[in-house]
Design a protein around this motif. Sequence first.
Motif, PDB file in Angstrom:
ATOM      1  N   LYS A  75       0.833  -1.192   0.000  1.00  0.00           N
ATOM      2  CA  LYS A  75       0.000   0.000   0.000  1.00  0.00           C
ATOM      3  C   LYS A  75       0.871   1.246   0.000  1.00  0.00           C
ATOM      4  O   LYS A  75       1.909   1.287   0.650  1.00  0.00           O
ATOM      5  CB  LYS A  75      -0.872  -0.022   1.258  1.00  0.00           C
ATOM      6  CG  LYS A  75      -1.817   1.122   1.413  1.00  0.00           C
ATOM      7  CD  LYS A  75      -2.603   0.979   2.712  1.00  0.00           C
ATOM      8  CE  LYS A  75      -3.505   2.157   2.926  1.00  0.00           C
ATOM      9  NZ  LYS A  75      -4.158   2.100   4.229  1.00  0.00           N
ATOM     10  N   GLU A 110       1.230   4.698   1.461  1.00  0.00           N
ATOM     11  CA  GLU A 110       0.716   5.373   2.651  1.00  0.00           C
ATOM     12  C   GLU A 110       0.636   6.885   2.468  1.00  0.00           C
ATOM     13  O   GLU A 110      -0.014   7.556   3.248  1.00  0.00           O
ATOM     14  CB  GLU A 110       1.595   5.051   3.866  1.00  0.00           C
ATOM     15  CG  GLU A 110       1.670   3.585   4.203  1.00  0.00           C
ATOM     16  CD  GLU A 110       0.387   3.036   4.788  1.00  0.00           C
ATOM     17  OE1 GLU A 110      -0.493   3.822   5.202  1.00  0.00           O
ATOM     18  OE2 GLU A 110       0.247   1.808   4.828  1.00  0.00           O
ATOM     19  N   TYR A 113       5.694   3.879   1.915  1.00  0.00           N
ATOM     20  CA  TYR A 113       5.039   2.691   1.382  1.00  0.00           C
ATOM     21  C   TYR A 113       5.048   1.586   2.423  1.00  0.00           C
ATOM     22  O   TYR A 113       6.031   1.387   3.132  1.00  0.00           O
ATOM     23  CB  TYR A 113       5.754   2.196   0.117  1.00  0.00           C
ATOM     24  CG  TYR A 113       5.590   3.126  -1.052  1.00  0.00           C
ATOM     25  CD1 TYR A 113       4.548   2.965  -1.946  1.00  0.00           C
ATOM     26  CD2 TYR A 113       6.473   4.180  -1.257  1.00  0.00           C
ATOM     27  CE1 TYR A 113       4.389   3.828  -3.021  1.00  0.00           C
ATOM     28  CE2 TYR A 113       6.319   5.041  -2.325  1.00  0.00           C
ATOM     29  CZ  TYR A 113       5.267   4.854  -3.198  1.00  0.00           C
ATOM     30  OH  TYR A 113       5.113   5.713  -4.257  1.00  0.00           O
ATOM     31  N   SER A 114       3.955   0.869   2.489  1.00  0.00           N
ATOM     32  CA  SER A 114       3.860  -0.314   3.330  1.00  0.00           C
ATOM     33  C   SER A 114       4.221  -1.507   2.448  1.00  0.00           C
ATOM     34  O   SER A 114       3.594  -1.728   1.412  1.00  0.00           O
ATOM     35  CB  SER A 114       2.440  -0.451   3.876  1.00  0.00           C
ATOM     36  OG  SER A 114       2.337  -1.622   4.632  1.00  0.00           O
ATOM     37  N   LYS A 169       5.665  -5.790   2.259  1.00  0.00           N
ATOM     38  CA  LYS A 169       5.670  -7.072   2.955  1.00  0.00           C
ATOM     39  C   LYS A 169       6.942  -7.818   2.590  1.00  0.00           C
ATOM     40  O   LYS A 169       7.224  -8.059   1.409  1.00  0.00           O
ATOM     41  CB  LYS A 169       4.442  -7.877   2.565  1.00  0.00           C
ATOM     42  CG  LYS A 169       4.307  -9.174   3.342  1.00  0.00           C
ATOM     43  CD  LYS A 169       2.956  -9.792   3.131  1.00  0.00           C
ATOM     44  CE  LYS A 169       1.990  -9.037   3.998  1.00  0.00           C
ATOM     45  NZ  LYS A 169       0.766  -9.751   4.269  1.00  0.00           N
ATOM     46  N   SER A 179       5.221  -7.071   7.724  1.00  0.00           N
ATOM     47  CA  SER A 179       4.933  -5.790   7.075  1.00  0.00           C
ATOM     48  C   SER A 179       5.748  -4.690   7.734  1.00  0.00           C
ATOM     49  O   SER A 179       5.801  -4.595   8.961  1.00  0.00           O
ATOM     50  CB  SER A 179       3.452  -5.456   7.181  1.00  0.00           C
ATOM     51  OG  SER A 179       2.698  -6.364   6.422  1.00  0.00           O
ATOM     52  N   ILE A 180       6.374  -3.845   6.903  1.00  0.00           N
ATOM     53  CA  ILE A 180       7.154  -2.727   7.409  1.00  0.00           C
ATOM     54  C   ILE A 180       6.814  -1.481   6.601  1.00  0.00           C
ATOM     55  O   ILE A 180       6.258  -1.570   5.511  1.00  0.00           O
ATOM     56  CB  ILE A 180       8.682  -3.003   7.360  1.00  0.00           C
ATOM     57  CG1 ILE A 180       9.150  -3.245   5.915  1.00  0.00           C
ATOM     58  CG2 ILE A 180       9.053  -4.168   8.244  1.00  0.00           C
ATOM     59  CD1 ILE A 180      10.662  -3.338   5.788  1.00  0.00           C
ATOM     60  N   LEU A 181       7.168  -0.333   7.147  1.00  0.00           N
ATOM     61  CA  LEU A 181       6.959   0.955   6.492  1.00  0.00           C
ATOM     62  C   LEU A 181       8.305   1.467   5.998  1.00  0.00           C
ATOM     63  O   LEU A 181       9.262   1.544   6.773  1.00  0.00           O
ATOM     64  CB  LEU A 181       6.334   1.950   7.472  1.00  0.00           C
ATOM     65  CG  LEU A 181       5.896   3.283   6.897  1.00  0.00           C
ATOM     66  CD1 LEU A 181       4.710   3.070   5.954  1.00  0.00           C
ATOM     67  CD2 LEU A 181       5.484   4.226   8.006  1.00  0.00           C
ATOM     68  N   ARG A 200       1.043  -0.890  -6.659  1.00  0.00           N
ATOM     69  CA  ARG A 200       0.714  -1.872  -5.633  1.00  0.00           C
ATOM     70  C   ARG A 200       0.897  -3.271  -6.227  1.00  0.00           C
ATOM     71  O   ARG A 200       0.470  -3.555  -7.327  1.00  0.00           O
ATOM     72  CB  ARG A 200      -0.731  -1.668  -5.179  1.00  0.00           C
ATOM     73  CG  ARG A 200      -1.127  -2.517  -4.016  1.00  0.00           C
ATOM     74  CD  ARG A 200      -2.512  -2.180  -3.523  1.00  0.00           C
ATOM     75  NE  ARG A 200      -3.496  -2.349  -4.590  1.00  0.00           N
ATOM     76  CZ  ARG A 200      -4.332  -1.406  -4.992  1.00  0.00           C
ATOM     77  NH1 ARG A 200      -4.315  -0.227  -4.441  1.00  0.00           N
ATOM     78  NH2 ARG A 200      -5.195  -1.648  -5.945  1.00  0.00           N
ATOM     79  N   LYS A 217       9.048   5.712  13.104  1.00  0.00           N
ATOM     80  CA  LYS A 217       8.201   4.613  12.642  1.00  0.00           C
ATOM     81  C   LYS A 217       8.696   3.950  11.363  1.00  0.00           C
ATOM     82  O   LYS A 217       8.191   2.904  10.970  1.00  0.00           O
ATOM     83  CB  LYS A 217       6.774   5.103  12.442  1.00  0.00           C
ATOM     84  CG  LYS A 217       6.624   6.164  11.375  1.00  0.00           C
ATOM     85  CD  LYS A 217       5.206   6.631  11.262  1.00  0.00           C
ATOM     86  CE  LYS A 217       5.084   7.710  10.193  1.00  0.00           C
ATOM     87  NZ  LYS A 217       3.710   8.149  10.038  1.00  0.00           N
ATOM     88  N   ASP A 248      10.944   1.718   9.021  1.00  0.00           N
ATOM     89  CA  ASP A 248      11.752   0.516   9.232  1.00  0.00           C
ATOM     90  C   ASP A 248      12.820   0.329   8.168  1.00  0.00           C
ATOM     91  O   ASP A 248      13.640  -0.571   8.283  1.00  0.00           O
ATOM     92  CB  ASP A 248      10.854  -0.718   9.250  1.00  0.00           C
ATOM     93  CG  ASP A 248       9.894  -0.702  10.427  1.00  0.00           C
ATOM     94  OD1 ASP A 248      10.332  -0.372  11.533  1.00  0.00           O
ATOM     95  OD2 ASP A 248       8.707  -1.013  10.221  1.00  0.00           O
TER      96      ASP A 248
END
Length: 139
Positions: free
Chosen positions: A33, A35, A40-41, A43, A49-51, A66, A83, A85
């Motif tokens: 996704k 954000e 971006y989120s 996997k 899942s990380i940001l 996506r 926040k 990663d």
Amino acid sequence: MGRPRRNLLATAEETLTPPASLSDGQSIARVVKAEGKNLYSVKLPLDKSILVELPSRFRSTIWIKRGGYVLVDTNAFNGRDNKLDGEIVNVIRDEKQWRKETYWPKEFVKKLSYPSASDEEESVVGKMPPTSSESDTDS
């Protein structure tokens, strides 16, 4: 005024070829996704899942969709307390060439775009509809 065209072309060319090997902290991830604000989120292969953040050299140059794949460096923000990663190091555009590499995760297998129709009945695409006499004999 925008960036010079040679910088745009150099960035685009850089994303076409995969590296020979991945360094520590780098892994391939699937984009889940967008954000917003270049975040971006994603996997990772082990369903974590990380940001991550898109660096400025890719912004307004290469678009991430996506379900696409990116190369993520999770060691980029180790010293910071926030926040985020990781950071996107490379955007995978030529997925076919990247899949040939030994470091491509087995978890990201290529899915068929069309399911097999072996169990389904015969397709009626391109055929004329049954006449009333044919439909009476089928019942």
